[in-house]
Scaffold this active site. Structure first.
Site, mmCIF file in Angstrom:
data_model
loop_
_atom_site.group_PDB
_atom_site.id
_atom_site.type_symbol
_atom_site.label_atom_id
_atom_site.label_comp_id
_atom_site.label_asym_id
_atom_site.label_seq_id
_atom_site.Cartn_x
_atom_site.Cartn_y
_atom_site.Cartn_z
ATOM 1 N N TYR A 58 -2.601 -1.237 9.842
ATOM 2 C CA TYR A 58 -2.697 -1.758 8.474
ATOM 3 C C TYR A 58 -1.389 -1.545 7.717
ATOM 4 O O TYR A 58 -0.846 -2.474 7.101
ATOM 5 C CB TYR A 58 -3.849 -1.060 7.765
ATOM 6 C CG TYR A 58 -3.959 -1.335 6.286
ATOM 7 C CD1 TYR A 58 -4.592 -2.481 5.816
ATOM 8 C CD2 TYR A 58 -3.444 -0.429 5.356
ATOM 9 C CE1 TYR A 58 -4.702 -2.728 4.453
ATOM 10 C CE2 TYR A 58 -3.554 -0.665 3.996
ATOM 11 C CZ TYR A 58 -4.183 -1.808 3.551
ATOM 12 O OH TYR A 58 -4.284 -2.050 2.194
ATOM 13 N N SER A 103 0.847 -1.189 0.000
ATOM 14 C CA SER A 103 0.000 0.000 0.000
ATOM 15 C C SER A 103 0.879 1.235 0.000
ATOM 16 O O SER A 103 1.973 1.231 0.578
ATOM 17 C CB SER A 103 -0.897 0.010 1.240
ATOM 18 O OG SER A 103 -1.554 1.260 1.371
#
Length: 259
Positions: free
Chosen positions: A164, A151
Site C-alpha cells: 500500500y 499516506s
C-alpha cells in the site's frame, strides 16, 4: 481551519473522488462550508452519496454525485458525464479543484502479498489518479488546483503496509512531476498525507479496536489518532488562496506520528 477558502475562491467547484464516506465526505463538507460547490463520486452506495449531497446542500452550495469505479478503464466516459453535470448544474464547462481521494486499504506482509492484490492497489492508487487527472486536464480551470492523497505510511513504517505504502510513494513522485508540468497553466499540485485516522478504512481497525487505537495514539506526538475532520479541514486549507504559492509539496497531517 474550517472556512479558510477566501471570498475570491468561494463559489468555485471541486471534484472529489470517493466523497460518499470517510475522508472524502469530510473534505466535501469542509469545502461546502467554505462556499465551494461539490461534485463527488461514489462507487457502490448511492444512498450514502445522496445523504452526503443533502449535507452539502444544507451548507448553501450545490452538490452533484456521480458513480465512478476506481478501477475504471474508460476515463473518457466519466469525463463526458462530468461535462454534462457541469453544464446542467452550473452552466460551466470547467471546474476548479480536483481531489484524488478514492482508495482502498490493504495490510499484509510483503511475503504474503499476492500479485493480483498488488495489481489492484496499483490500479486504484496510482493508475486511476494518473489517468483520471490526465483525462480531466482540459476541464480544470487555469489557476486551479489538483490535490493527490498519499499516506503517512510513505514516510514512517508499520508492518504489513509495504504494498500500500509503495503506491502512495509513487503518488508523491507523481505530484512533483504534475506540479512542474501544470505550472505554466497556474495549476498548483500538492499531496496530502494523512496519518492514522479513525474511519472505516481497512475495516475500521483504528476507529473500532480500542487496543489498536491506544497503541497507535502512543506513536503520535499529539497523543491521539486523527479524525476525519482533521483531514477535511486540511483539504480546505490547502485549497485556499492563502496556499496559492505552494506547489509540488507533500503535506503530512498525522499529529506528529512516528517522529
Amino acid at each position: 481551519m474550517t472556512g479558510t477558502i477566501s471570498e475570491t475562491t468561494s463559489g468555485k467547484i471541486a471534484l472529489i473522488t470517493g466523497a460518499s464516506r470517510g475522508l472524502g465526505r469530510s473534505a466535501a463538507l469542509h469545502l461546502a462550508r467554505a462556499g465551494v460547490h461539490v461534485i463527488g463520486t461514489y462507487n457502490s452506495s448511492k444512498t450514502a452519496a445522496d445523504e452526503v449531497a443533502r449535507e452539502i446542500e444544507a451548507e448553501g452550495v450545490s452538490a452533484v454525485m456521480l458513480p465512478f469505479d476506481a478501477e475504471a478503464e474508460d476515463f473518457g466516459a466519466f469525463a463526458a458525464s462530468l461535462a454534462e453535470a457541469l453544464q446542467q448544474t452550473f452552466g460551466r464547462e470547467s471546474f476548479d479543484f480536483l481531489l484524488n481521494n478514492a482508495g482502498i486499504g490493504y495490510n499484509r506482509a510483503i511475503a504474503e502479498t499476492e500479485a493480483a492484490q498488488l495489481d489492484l492497489l496499483y490500479r486504484v492508487h496510482l493508475r486511476t489518479p494518473f489517468l483520471l487527472t490526465q483525462a480531466l486536464l482540459p476541464m480544470i480551470t487555469d489557476g486551479g488546483a489538483v490535490l493527490f492523497v498519499s499516506s503517512g505510511l510513505a514516510r514512517f513504517t508499520l508492518p504489513g503496509y509495504g504494498a500500500y505504502a509503495s503506491m502512495k510513494g509513487a503518488v508523491e513522485v507523481l505530484t512533483r512531476y504534475a506540479a512542474q508540468e501544470l505550472g505554466p497553466r497556474g495549476i498548483r499540485v500538492n499531496c496530502l498525507a494523512p496519518g492514522a485516522i479513525a474511519t472505516d478504512f481497512s475495516g475500521g481497525v483504528v476507529r473500532d479496536n480500542a487496543e489498536v487505537n491506544a497503541k497507535v495514539a502512543g506513536m503520535i506526538a499529539l497523543g491521539r489518532v486523527g479524525q476525519p475532520e482533521d483531514i477535511g479541514a486540511g483539504v480546505a486549507a490547502l485549497l485556499s488562496d492563502g496556499m496559492g504559492w505552494m506547489s509540488g509539496q507533500r503535506v503530512e497531517l498525522s499529529g506528529g506520528q512516528g517522529l
